[in-house]
Scaffold this motif. Structure first.
Motif, mmCIF file in Angstrom:
data_model
loop_
_atom_site.group_PDB
_atom_site.id
_atom_site.type_symbol
_atom_site.label_atom_id
_atom_site.label_comp_id
_atom_site.label_asym_id
_atom_site.label_seq_id
_atom_site.Cartn_x
_atom_site.Cartn_y
_atom_site.Cartn_z
ATOM 1 N N SER A 243 0.833 -1.204 0.000
ATOM 2 C CA SER A 243 0.000 0.000 0.000
ATOM 3 C C SER A 243 0.866 1.252 0.000
ATOM 4 C CB SER A 243 -0.925 0.000 1.221
ATOM 5 O OG SER A 243 -1.830 -1.078 1.175
ATOM 6 N N ALA A 244 1.926 1.233 0.814
ATOM 7 C CA ALA A 244 2.826 2.383 0.869
ATOM 8 C C ALA A 244 3.489 2.614 -0.488
ATOM 9 C CB ALA A 244 3.885 2.167 1.953
ATOM 10 N N ALA A 245 3.863 1.529 -1.168
ATOM 11 C CA ALA A 245 4.536 1.651 -2.461
ATOM 12 C C ALA A 245 3.594 2.132 -3.553
ATOM 13 C CB ALA A 245 5.156 0.309 -2.854
ATOM 14 N N LEU A 246 2.295 1.889 -3.404
ATOM 15 C CA LEU A 246 1.321 2.358 -4.390
ATOM 16 C C LEU A 246 0.893 3.805 -4.144
ATOM 17 C CD1 LEU A 246 -0.976 -0.779 -4.779
ATOM 18 C CD2 LEU A 246 0.422 0.273 -6.575
ATOM 19 N N TYR A 247 1.182 4.333 -2.989
ATOM 20 C CA TYR A 247 0.744 5.689 -2.666
ATOM 21 C C TYR A 247 1.281 6.702 -3.673
ATOM 22 C CZ TYR A 247 0.216 10.143 -0.293
ATOM 23 O OH TYR A 247 -0.101 11.441 -0.011
ATOM 24 N N GLY A 248 2.553 6.608 -4.000
ATOM 25 C CA GLY A 248 3.159 7.575 -4.919
ATOM 26 C C GLY A 248 2.516 7.569 -6.299
ATOM 27 N N PRO A 249 2.414 6.408 -6.962
ATOM 28 C CA PRO A 249 1.754 6.389 -8.267
ATOM 29 C C PRO A 249 0.308 6.867 -8.216
ATOM 30 C CG PRO A 249 3.028 4.387 -7.949
ATOM 31 C CD PRO A 249 3.051 5.117 -6.646
ATOM 32 N N LEU A 250 -0.432 6.471 -7.179
ATOM 33 C CA LEU A 250 -1.820 6.922 -7.059
ATOM 34 C C LEU A 250 -1.879 8.433 -6.830
ATOM 35 C CD1 LEU A 250 -3.270 4.005 -4.931
ATOM 36 C CD2 LEU A 250 -3.989 4.618 -7.249
ATOM 37 N N HIS A 251 -0.965 8.950 -6.048
ATOM 38 C CA HIS A 251 -0.880 10.399 -5.826
ATOM 39 C C HIS A 251 -0.688 11.119 -7.162
ATOM 40 C CE1 HIS A 251 0.753 14.153 -3.884
ATOM 41 N NE2 HIS A 251 1.414 14.197 -5.027
ATOM 42 N N CYS A 252 0.264 10.655 -7.956
ATOM 43 C CA CYS A 252 0.544 11.299 -9.246
ATOM 44 C C CYS A 252 -0.685 11.267 -10.150
ATOM 45 C CB CYS A 252 1.720 10.610 -9.938
ATOM 46 S SG CYS A 252 3.302 10.879 -9.110
ATOM 47 N N LEU A 253 -1.371 10.125 -10.181
ATOM 48 C CA LEU A 253 -2.563 10.007 -11.014
ATOM 49 C C LEU A 253 -3.651 10.970 -10.558
ATOM 50 C CD1 LEU A 253 -4.323 8.706 -13.185
ATOM 51 C CD2 LEU A 253 -4.897 6.916 -11.517
ATOM 52 N N GLU A 254 -3.961 10.962 -9.262
ATOM 53 C CA GLU A 254 -5.063 11.777 -8.770
ATOM 54 C C GLU A 254 -4.807 13.266 -8.971
ATOM 55 O OE1 GLU A 254 -7.690 12.487 -4.670
ATOM 56 O OE2 GLU A 254 -6.382 10.738 -4.851
ATOM 57 N N VAL A 255 -3.626 13.732 -8.632
ATOM 58 C CA VAL A 255 -3.329 15.163 -8.749
ATOM 59 C C VAL A 255 -3.270 15.586 -10.217
ATOM 60 C CG1 VAL A 255 -1.601 16.945 -8.287
ATOM 61 C CG2 VAL A 255 -2.182 15.285 -6.516
ATOM 62 N N THR A 256 -2.650 14.759 -11.060
ATOM 63 C CA THR A 256 -2.561 15.092 -12.483
ATOM 64 C C THR A 256 -3.942 15.125 -13.123
ATOM 65 O OG1 THR A 256 -0.365 14.075 -12.606
ATOM 66 C CG2 THR A 256 -1.505 14.432 -14.691
ATOM 67 N N LEU A 257 -4.784 14.156 -12.767
ATOM 68 C CA LEU A 257 -6.132 14.098 -13.319
ATOM 69 C C LEU A 257 -6.959 15.303 -12.900
ATOM 70 C CD1 LEU A 257 -8.412 12.484 -14.774
ATOM 71 C CD2 LEU A 257 -8.952 11.511 -12.531
ATOM 72 N N ARG A 258 -6.950 15.625 -11.613
ATOM 73 C CA ARG A 258 -7.794 16.734 -11.157
ATOM 74 C C ARG A 258 -7.332 18.058 -11.747
ATOM 75 N NH1 ARG A 258 -5.898 17.037 -4.848
ATOM 76 N NH2 ARG A 258 -4.371 18.713 -5.064
ATOM 77 N N ASN A 259 -6.019 18.245 -11.876
ATOM 78 C CA ASN A 259 -5.527 19.488 -12.453
ATOM 79 C C ASN A 259 -5.902 19.611 -13.923
ATOM 80 O OD1 ASN A 259 -4.427 20.202 -10.009
ATOM 81 N ND2 ASN A 259 -2.321 19.650 -10.553
#
Length: 205
Positions: free
Chosen positions: A26-42
């Protein structure tokens, strides 16, 4: 511990190891999910602001009742912790991954109100069907929520989930997908799962 003990066939030692590996994954997936969510919303925010000619595009966009309620909740949350009226950037940051994903959904009026005139432009590297893209995003919302709420993810096809994160991120920004991959340690964590369950390597997160 019940889900982990069940997956470990009742072996308490392996169940505990699986628990800690789940935390590590879960910790290792946090970074990729963070990038996806922030990039998508922006990206969605930018194209919708351009479409409506105002940064607070939700004031004139055809949001359904649920979407409008989520915006109101985000606004109130910002105003409780800061000055009123709430800043647009603050509201954007408060809106959930699920909210942004809903703008690609088949909700009544959303195809013509969001996807056709604007939302599709947030995915310049995608040429498929809207519903297929929404299905991919929705599955990643579910994964993100399990990660963020400390739920089991070990039973999922995590290699497919990981590939899907980068596939969807690449639809929005190929450059961000490449940059995120260079920092991503999840493949190594996934490859080490069996060693972790055997106790042949220490847990890390």
């Amino acid at each position: 511990m019940a889900p982990y003990l069940l997956a470990a066939d009742g072996d308490a030692v392996v169940g505990v190891r699986l628990y800690w590996w789940n935390v590590e994954a879960s910790a290792a997936l946090y970074g990729p999910l963070h990038c996806l969510e922030v990039t998508l919303r922006n990206a969605l925010h930018d194209v919708l602001a351009g479409r409506h000619g105002r940064p607070d595009w939700w004031a004139s966009a055809p949001l359904n009742r649920h979407g409008a309620r989520l915006v109101d909740e985000a606004r109130r949350k910002c105003e409780r912790s800061g000055a009123a009226p709430a800043a647009v950037d603050g509201i954007v940051a408060e809106l959930s991954f699920g909210f942004w994903t809903s703008l690609v959904s088949g909700a009544r009026g959303y195809d013509r109100g969001f996807w056709v005139p604007a939302a599709r432009k947030a995915f310049p590297h995608y040429s498929g069907r809207r519903d297929a893209l929404h299905d991919s995003l929705l599955s990643l919302v579910h994964l993100r929520n399990r990660v963020m709420h400390h739920e089991p993810i070990h039973h999922r096809h995590l290699a497919a989930d990981h590939a899907k994160i980068y596939r969807v991120l690449g639809y929005v920004s190929a450059e961000m997908a490449e940059e995120a991959r260079a920092m991503d340690r999840f493949p190594a964590v996934l490859a080490a799962r069996q060693d972790a369950l055997r106790g042949a390597r220490p847990h890390r997160f």
